[in-house]
Design a protein around this motif. Structure first.
Motif, mmCIF file in Angstrom:
data_model
loop_
_atom_site.group_PDB
_atom_site.id
_atom_site.type_symbol
_atom_site.label_atom_id
_atom_site.label_comp_id
_atom_site.label_asym_id
_atom_site.label_seq_id
_atom_site.Cartn_x
_atom_site.Cartn_y
_atom_site.Cartn_z
ATOM 1 N N LEU A 24 0.871 -1.175 0.000
ATOM 2 C CA LEU A 24 0.000 0.000 0.000
ATOM 3 C C LEU A 24 0.901 1.215 0.000
ATOM 4 C CD1 LEU A 24 -2.806 1.354 0.390
ATOM 5 C CD2 LEU A 24 -2.373 1.231 2.836
ATOM 6 N N ARG A 25 0.596 2.200 -0.843
ATOM 7 C CA ARG A 25 1.396 3.424 -0.875
ATOM 8 C C ARG A 25 0.479 4.629 -0.997
ATOM 9 N NH1 ARG A 25 3.524 4.682 -6.439
ATOM 10 N NH2 ARG A 25 5.481 5.137 -5.404
ATOM 11 N N PHE A 26 0.833 5.679 -0.306
ATOM 12 C CA PHE A 26 0.099 6.931 -0.417
ATOM 13 C C PHE A 26 1.018 8.084 -0.097
ATOM 14 C CE2 PHE A 26 -0.781 4.953 3.650
ATOM 15 C CZ PHE A 26 -0.497 5.946 4.574
ATOM 16 N N GLY A 27 0.623 9.257 -0.546
ATOM 17 C CA GLY A 27 1.490 10.399 -0.328
ATOM 18 C C GLY A 27 0.845 11.717 -0.670
ATOM 19 N N LEU A 28 1.593 12.772 -0.373
ATOM 20 C CA LEU A 28 1.198 14.157 -0.633
ATOM 21 C C LEU A 28 2.339 14.842 -1.359
ATOM 22 C CD1 LEU A 28 0.043 14.933 2.985
ATOM 23 C CD2 LEU A 28 -1.474 14.722 1.048
ATOM 24 N N GLU A 29 1.999 15.668 -2.342
ATOM 25 C CA GLU A 29 3.022 16.396 -3.089
ATOM 26 C C GLU A 29 2.565 17.828 -3.323
ATOM 27 O OE1 GLU A 29 5.231 14.067 -6.275
ATOM 28 O OE2 GLU A 29 3.292 13.055 -6.227
ATOM 29 N N ALA A 30 3.519 18.746 -3.316
ATOM 30 C CA ALA A 30 3.278 20.126 -3.728
ATOM 31 C C ALA A 30 3.647 20.217 -5.204
ATOM 32 C CB ALA A 30 4.130 21.080 -2.904
ATOM 33 N N ASN A 31 2.901 21.026 -5.950
ATOM 34 C CA ASN A 31 3.040 21.069 -7.398
ATOM 35 C C ASN A 31 3.096 22.516 -7.879
ATOM 36 O OD1 ASN A 31 3.103 20.238 -10.040
ATOM 37 N ND2 ASN A 31 1.070 19.338 -10.043
ATOM 38 N N THR A 32 3.804 22.767 -8.985
ATOM 39 C CA THR A 32 3.913 24.121 -9.532
ATOM 40 C C THR A 32 2.834 24.449 -10.547
ATOM 41 O OG1 THR A 32 5.427 23.391 -11.268
ATOM 42 C CG2 THR A 32 6.406 24.176 -9.200
ATOM 43 N N SER A 33 1.921 23.525 -10.830
ATOM 44 C CA SER A 33 0.864 23.795 -11.815
ATOM 45 C C SER A 33 -0.293 24.551 -11.169
ATOM 46 C CB SER A 33 0.376 22.478 -12.423
ATOM 47 O OG SER A 33 -0.364 21.758 -11.473
ATOM 48 N N ASN A 34 -1.413 24.646 -11.875
ATOM 49 C CA ASN A 34 -2.602 25.342 -11.350
ATOM 50 C C ASN A 34 -3.226 24.625 -10.167
ATOM 51 O OD1 ASN A 34 -2.344 27.307 -13.287
ATOM 52 N ND2 ASN A 34 -3.702 26.266 -14.729
ATOM 53 N N THR A 35 -2.921 23.360 -9.991
ATOM 54 C CA THR A 35 -3.395 22.589 -8.846
ATOM 55 C C THR A 35 -2.208 22.360 -7.918
ATOM 56 O OG1 THR A 35 -3.062 20.574 -10.120
ATOM 57 C CG2 THR A 35 -5.287 21.468 -10.074
ATOM 58 N N PRO A 36 -2.062 23.158 -6.872
ATOM 59 C CA PRO A 36 -0.841 23.128 -6.065
ATOM 60 C C PRO A 36 -0.670 21.915 -5.160
ATOM 61 C CG PRO A 36 -2.383 24.705 -5.172
ATOM 62 C CD PRO A 36 -2.970 24.205 -6.448
ATOM 63 N N GLY A 37 -1.684 21.089 -5.005
ATOM 64 C CA GLY A 37 -1.575 19.915 -4.143
ATOM 65 C C GLY A 37 -1.946 18.649 -4.885
ATOM 66 N N GLY A 62 -1.751 0.835 -4.894
ATOM 67 C CA GLY A 62 -1.038 -0.391 -4.599
ATOM 68 C C GLY A 62 0.213 -0.494 -5.440
ATOM 69 N N LYS A 63 1.073 -1.424 -5.046
ATOM 70 C CA LYS A 63 2.336 -1.651 -5.754
ATOM 71 C C LYS A 63 2.555 -3.156 -5.817
ATOM 72 C CE LYS A 63 7.235 -0.630 -5.109
ATOM 73 N NZ LYS A 63 8.185 0.085 -4.243
ATOM 74 N N PRO A 113 14.605 -4.531 -9.407
ATOM 75 C CA PRO A 113 13.204 -4.937 -9.285
ATOM 76 C C PRO A 113 12.281 -3.947 -10.004
ATOM 77 C CG PRO A 113 14.272 -4.829 -7.132
ATOM 78 C CD PRO A 113 15.208 -4.231 -8.114
ATOM 79 N N MET A 114 11.308 -4.495 -10.721
ATOM 80 C CA MET A 114 10.328 -3.668 -11.428
ATOM 81 C C MET A 114 8.948 -3.947 -10.843
ATOM 82 S SD MET A 114 9.505 -3.330 -15.506
ATOM 83 C CE MET A 114 9.012 -5.021 -15.721
ATOM 84 N N PHE A 115 8.209 -2.884 -10.542
ATOM 85 C CA PHE A 115 6.890 -2.982 -9.933
ATOM 86 C C PHE A 115 5.875 -2.250 -10.794
ATOM 87 C CE2 PHE A 115 9.878 -3.385 -6.482
ATOM 88 C CZ PHE A 115 9.315 -4.310 -5.625
ATOM 89 N N LEU A 116 4.620 -2.692 -10.711
ATOM 90 C CA LEU A 116 3.488 -1.987 -11.307
ATOM 91 C C LEU A 116 2.734 -1.313 -10.180
ATOM 92 C CD1 LEU A 116 1.618 -1.480 -13.788
ATOM 93 C CD2 LEU A 116 0.363 -3.515 -13.077
ATOM 94 N N SER A 117 2.374 -0.063 -10.364
ATOM 95 C CA SER A 117 1.619 0.667 -9.351
ATOM 96 C C SER A 117 0.370 1.249 -9.991
ATOM 97 C CB SER A 117 2.485 1.790 -8.758
ATOM 98 O OG SER A 117 1.742 2.517 -7.811
ATOM 99 N N GLY A 118 -0.707 1.249 -9.252
ATOM 100 C CA GLY A 118 -1.956 1.822 -9.739
ATOM 101 C C GLY A 118 -2.829 2.226 -8.578
#
Length: 138
Positions: free
Chosen positions: A51-64, A70-71, A82-87
């Protein structure tokens, strides 16, 4: 707007409900509709479903940007990388908040550095958006 609020609340509930699991934090950054930088948490067995989740700041019109997904382990490239598929789901938060699916390939041990990984994929939020990021596990 309502979908993005529900998505953010579900993400926070998952964060607090599953706090008994051992998470691996990572700093992640790169291109995701703009330049993005953030924090990601991941848990699960080394070569199983994570399980993976996160938060990112962005420079586009949507700043968050928030994401949850899953991975899944696919294979080892040359028995070294190692190669993983995430979706999962990704939410672009801002004046025009939108939620949609994402899919990506993750290559770990990038440049033979164990905690470094490269993620290449696409976010389908209203239209396709390129996702090209590098990350570093703590």
């Amino acid at each position: 707007m309502r979908k993005s609020i529900v998505f953010a609340v579900v993400l926070l509930v998952l964060l607090f409900v599953t706090e008994c699991f051992a998470y691996t934090p990572a700093v992640i950054g790169g291109v995701r509709d703009g330049l993005a930088l953030g924090l990601m948490l991941e848990n699960g067995p080394a070569n199983g479903v994570k399980l993976r989740f996160g938060l990112e700041a962005n420079t586009s019109n949507t700043p968050g940007i928030v994401f949850i997904g899953g991975k899944w382990f696919l294979s080892n490239i040359n028995n070294r990388y190692p190669m993983f598929l995430s979706g999962g789901a990704v939410g672009y938060l801002g004046n025009h908040s939108e939620v949609g699916p994402y899919i990506s390939l993750i290559f770990e041990r990038f440049f033979d550095v164990t905690p470094l990984f490269l993620e290449v994929g696409i976010d389908v939020v209203k239209s396709g958006k390129l996702q090209l990021q590098a990350g570093y596990y703590f």
